[in-house]
Design a protein around this motif. Structure first.
Motif, PDB file in Angstrom:
ATOM      1  N   LEU A  13      -3.565  73.169  43.123  1.00 14.18           N
ATOM      2  CA  LEU A  13      -3.336  71.841  43.518  1.00 14.18           C
ATOM      3  C   LEU A  13      -2.796  71.297  42.282  1.00 14.18           C
ATOM      4  O   LEU A  13      -1.946  70.266  42.539  1.00 14.18           O
ATOM      5  CB  LEU A  13      -4.749  71.176  43.747  1.00 14.18           C
ATOM      6  CG  LEU A  13      -5.445  71.462  45.149  1.00 14.18           C
ATOM      7  CD1 LEU A  13      -7.037  70.895  45.145  1.00 14.18           C
ATOM      8  CD2 LEU A  13      -4.665  71.224  46.260  1.00 14.18           C
ATOM      9  N   PHE A  14      -3.442  71.343  41.036  1.00 14.93           N
ATOM     10  CA  PHE A  14      -2.999  70.719  39.809  1.00 14.93           C
ATOM     11  C   PHE A  14      -1.472  71.059  39.472  1.00 14.93           C
ATOM     12  O   PHE A  14      -1.011  70.385  38.930  1.00 14.93           O
ATOM     13  CB  PHE A  14      -3.807  70.662  38.774  1.00 14.93           C
ATOM     14  CG  PHE A  14      -4.995  70.038  38.852  1.00 14.93           C
ATOM     15  CD1 PHE A  14      -5.399  69.410  40.019  1.00 14.93           C
ATOM     16  CD2 PHE A  14      -6.092  70.342  37.819  1.00 14.93           C
ATOM     17  CE1 PHE A  14      -6.985  68.753  40.083  1.00 14.93           C
ATOM     18  CE2 PHE A  14      -7.407  69.870  38.080  1.00 14.93           C
ATOM     19  CZ  PHE A  14      -7.712  69.171  39.062  1.00 14.93           C
ATOM     20  N   ASN A  15      -0.732  72.181  40.240  1.00 15.03           N
ATOM     21  CA  ASN A  15       0.566  72.300  39.825  1.00 15.03           C
ATOM     22  C   ASN A  15       1.522  71.920  41.182  1.00 15.03           C
ATOM     23  O   ASN A  15       2.587  72.387  41.092  1.00 15.03           O
ATOM     24  CB  ASN A  15       0.617  73.677  39.489  1.00 15.03           C
ATOM     25  CG  ASN A  15       0.250  73.953  38.065  1.00 15.03           C
ATOM     26  OD1 ASN A  15       1.154  73.615  37.124  1.00 15.03           O
ATOM     27  ND2 ASN A  15      -0.834  74.365  37.637  1.00 15.03           N
ATOM     28  N   ASN A  16       1.084  70.973  42.066  1.00 12.16           N
ATOM     29  CA  ASN A  16       1.844  70.708  43.263  1.00 12.16           C
ATOM     30  C   ASN A  16       2.384  69.501  42.917  1.00 12.16           C
ATOM     31  O   ASN A  16       1.284  68.385  43.099  1.00 12.16           O
ATOM     32  CB  ASN A  16       0.740  70.694  44.407  1.00 12.16           C
ATOM     33  CG  ASN A  16       1.693  70.603  45.628  1.00 12.16           C
ATOM     34  OD1 ASN A  16       2.552  69.628  45.671  1.00 12.16           O
ATOM     35  ND2 ASN A  16       1.136  70.899  46.784  1.00 12.16           N
ATOM     36  N   PRO A  17       3.408  69.066  42.596  1.00 12.75           N
ATOM     37  CA  PRO A  17       4.003  67.779  42.439  1.00 12.75           C
ATOM     38  C   PRO A  17       3.634  66.737  43.252  1.00 12.75           C
ATOM     39  O   PRO A  17       3.572  65.567  43.154  1.00 12.75           O
ATOM     40  CB  PRO A  17       5.693  67.922  42.304  1.00 12.75           C
ATOM     41  CG  PRO A  17       5.863  69.403  42.543  1.00 12.75           C
ATOM     42  CD  PRO A  17       4.812  70.078  42.662  1.00 12.75           C
ATOM     43  N   VAL A  63       1.039  66.545  45.288  1.00 12.34           N
ATOM     44  CA  VAL A  63      -0.352  66.239  45.062  1.00 12.34           C
ATOM     45  C   VAL A  63      -0.336  65.367  43.663  1.00 12.34           C
ATOM     46  O   VAL A  63      -1.105  64.469  43.891  1.00 12.34           O
ATOM     47  CB  VAL A  63      -1.319  67.519  44.891  1.00 12.34           C
ATOM     48  CG1 VAL A  63      -2.609  67.200  44.373  1.00 12.34           C
ATOM     49  CG2 VAL A  63      -1.238  68.084  46.257  1.00 12.34           C
ATOM     50  N   MET A  64       0.115  65.760  42.753  1.00 11.10           N
ATOM     51  CA  MET A  64      -0.210  65.052  41.320  1.00 11.10           C
ATOM     52  C   MET A  64       0.478  63.824  41.262  1.00 11.10           C
ATOM     53  O   MET A  64       0.137  62.881  40.389  1.00 11.10           O
ATOM     54  CB  MET A  64       0.210  66.002  40.352  1.00 11.10           C
ATOM     55  CG  MET A  64      -0.754  67.172  40.252  1.00 11.10           C
ATOM     56  SD  MET A  64      -2.418  67.158  40.427  1.00 11.10           S
ATOM     57  CE  MET A  64      -2.627  66.233  38.795  1.00 11.10           C
ATOM     58  N   ASN A  65       1.663  63.582  42.031  1.00  7.72           N
ATOM     59  CA  ASN A  65       2.181  62.243  42.088  1.00  7.72           C
ATOM     60  C   ASN A  65       1.399  61.229  42.472  1.00  7.72           C
ATOM     61  O   ASN A  65       1.097  60.004  42.100  1.00  7.72           O
ATOM     62  CB  ASN A  65       3.585  62.085  42.796  1.00  7.72           C
ATOM     63  CG  ASN A  65       4.976  63.079  42.274  1.00  7.72           C
ATOM     64  OD1 ASN A  65       4.601  62.939  40.982  1.00  7.72           O
ATOM     65  ND2 ASN A  65       5.601  63.302  42.910  1.00  7.72           N
ATOM     66  N   TYR A  66       0.495  61.672  43.301  1.00  6.92           N
ATOM     67  CA  TYR A  66      -0.535  60.510  43.816  1.00  6.92           C
ATOM     68  C   TYR A  66      -1.749  60.347  42.895  1.00  6.92           C
ATOM     69  O   TYR A  66      -2.430  59.431  43.072  1.00  6.92           O
ATOM     70  CB  TYR A  66      -1.326  61.107  45.209  1.00  6.92           C
ATOM     71  CG  TYR A  66      -0.034  60.757  46.244  1.00  6.92           C
ATOM     72  CD1 TYR A  66       0.022  59.314  46.503  1.00  6.92           C
ATOM     73  CD2 TYR A  66       0.494  61.614  46.979  1.00  6.92           C
ATOM     74  CE1 TYR A  66       0.932  58.875  47.602  1.00  6.92           C
ATOM     75  CE2 TYR A  66       1.281  61.338  48.027  1.00  6.92           C
ATOM     76  CZ  TYR A  66       1.566  60.241  48.439  1.00  6.92           C
ATOM     77  OH  TYR A  66       2.449  59.551  49.489  1.00  6.92           O
ATOM     78  N   PHE A 112       4.951  55.757  36.427  1.00  3.24           N
ATOM     79  CA  PHE A 112       6.466  56.182  36.580  1.00  3.24           C
ATOM     80  C   PHE A 112       6.372  57.442  37.150  1.00  3.24           C
ATOM     81  O   PHE A 112       5.572  58.380  36.649  1.00  3.24           O
ATOM     82  CB  PHE A 112       6.869  56.214  35.030  1.00  3.24           C
ATOM     83  CG  PHE A 112       8.363  56.517  35.157  1.00  3.24           C
ATOM     84  CD1 PHE A 112       9.252  55.568  35.237  1.00  3.24           C
ATOM     85  CD2 PHE A 112       8.683  57.916  34.565  1.00  3.24           C
ATOM     86  CE1 PHE A 112      10.791  55.826  35.228  1.00  3.24           C
ATOM     87  CE2 PHE A 112      10.164  58.148  34.348  1.00  3.24           C
ATOM     88  CZ  PHE A 112      11.037  56.978  34.950  1.00  3.24           C
ATOM     89  N   ILE A 113       7.079  57.591  38.267  1.00  2.00           N
ATOM     90  CA  ILE A 113       6.965  58.824  39.085  1.00  2.00           C
ATOM     91  C   ILE A 113       8.164  59.089  39.709  1.00  2.00           C
ATOM     92  O   ILE A 113       9.105  58.106  40.184  1.00  2.00           O
ATOM     93  CB  ILE A 113       5.883  58.781  40.408  1.00  2.00           C
ATOM     94  CG1 ILE A 113       4.648  58.543  39.694  1.00  2.00           C
ATOM     95  CG2 ILE A 113       5.998  60.163  41.149  1.00  2.00           C
ATOM     96  CD1 ILE A 113       3.742  57.828  40.871  1.00  2.00           C
ATOM     97  N   ASN A 114       8.908  60.468  39.536  1.00  2.00           N
ATOM     98  CA  ASN A 114      10.218  60.606  40.106  1.00  2.00           C
ATOM     99  C   ASN A 114      11.305  59.620  39.744  1.00  2.00           C
ATOM    100  O   ASN A 114      12.101  59.160  40.536  1.00  2.00           O
ATOM    101  CB  ASN A 114       9.962  60.749  41.594  1.00  2.00           C
ATOM    102  CG  ASN A 114       9.341  61.914  41.893  1.00  2.00           C
ATOM    103  OD1 ASN A 114       9.135  62.753  41.117  1.00  2.00           O
ATOM    104  ND2 ASN A 114       8.676  61.916  43.093  1.00  2.00           N
TER     105      ASN A 114
END
Length: 171
Positions: free
Chosen positions: A21-25, A27-30, A149-151
């Motif tokens: 989960l913690f390495n899924n962008p 998921v982590m963007n949220y 700040f995301i993507n």
């Protein structure tokens, strides 16, 4: 199926699930966080924080199958509040698990810990997440303009809260 859902304490054996989960962008963007965590970092964090009385971390399960991660962070006994956080594994999203998990966490926070208030921060653009939280009883408290700040872009957040008294009225 929702009757079989439960929260159980996070165990070291769950770190493989969390690592995914913690390495899924997506998921982590949220979570307003970088999707970058080695298994070694995760183990060190677990060992360091497992006895921290200010955090409660849970795995949402259906029977023994892990579906998500739920946490109460920065539990303040004096002020009786905590930050709520949740991740539902993308493979299990869209089944209503987030609402049930949020209710289970609120039940624990208000019944066991006797907290007065839960709060969270959600991306303003996360309409599904906001809908789930509002359905459980969370209310918007204020906007956090261009806070994350995301993507390559700045995004607004919304601070939300749920008071114990309001939660019990809704139940």
């Amino acid at each position: 199926m929702a009757n079989e859902l439960r929260l159980r304490a996070l165990e070291k054996d769950d770190l493989i699930f969390l690592h995914k989960l913690f390495n899924n962008p997506d998921v982590m963007n949220y979570w307003f966080s970088e999707s970058y965590m080695s298994m070694e970092q995760l183990k060190e964090s677990y060992d360091k924080d497992k006895d921290n009385p200010r955090n409660r971390e849970f795995i949402l399960t259906n029977d023994d199958e892990p579906l998500g991660f739920v946490a109460l962070y920065e539990i303040e006994q004096r002020h009786r509040n905590a930050e709520f956080a949740i991740i539902i594994d993308p493979a299990h999203q869209g089944n209503g698990y987030a609402g049930t998990a949020t209710k289970l966490a609120a039940d624990y926070a208000f019944s066991v810990l006797n907290l007065h208030k839960l709060y969270l921060i959600v991306a303003k653009a996360n309409k599904k997440g906001r809908h789930v939280y509002e359905k459980v009883g969370f209310r918007a408290e204020g906007d956090m303009v261009e806070h994350f700040f995301i993507n390559g872009e700045y995004h607004d957040g919304v601070m939300m809260h749920l008071f114990q008294r309001d939660y019990w009225k809704m139940k």
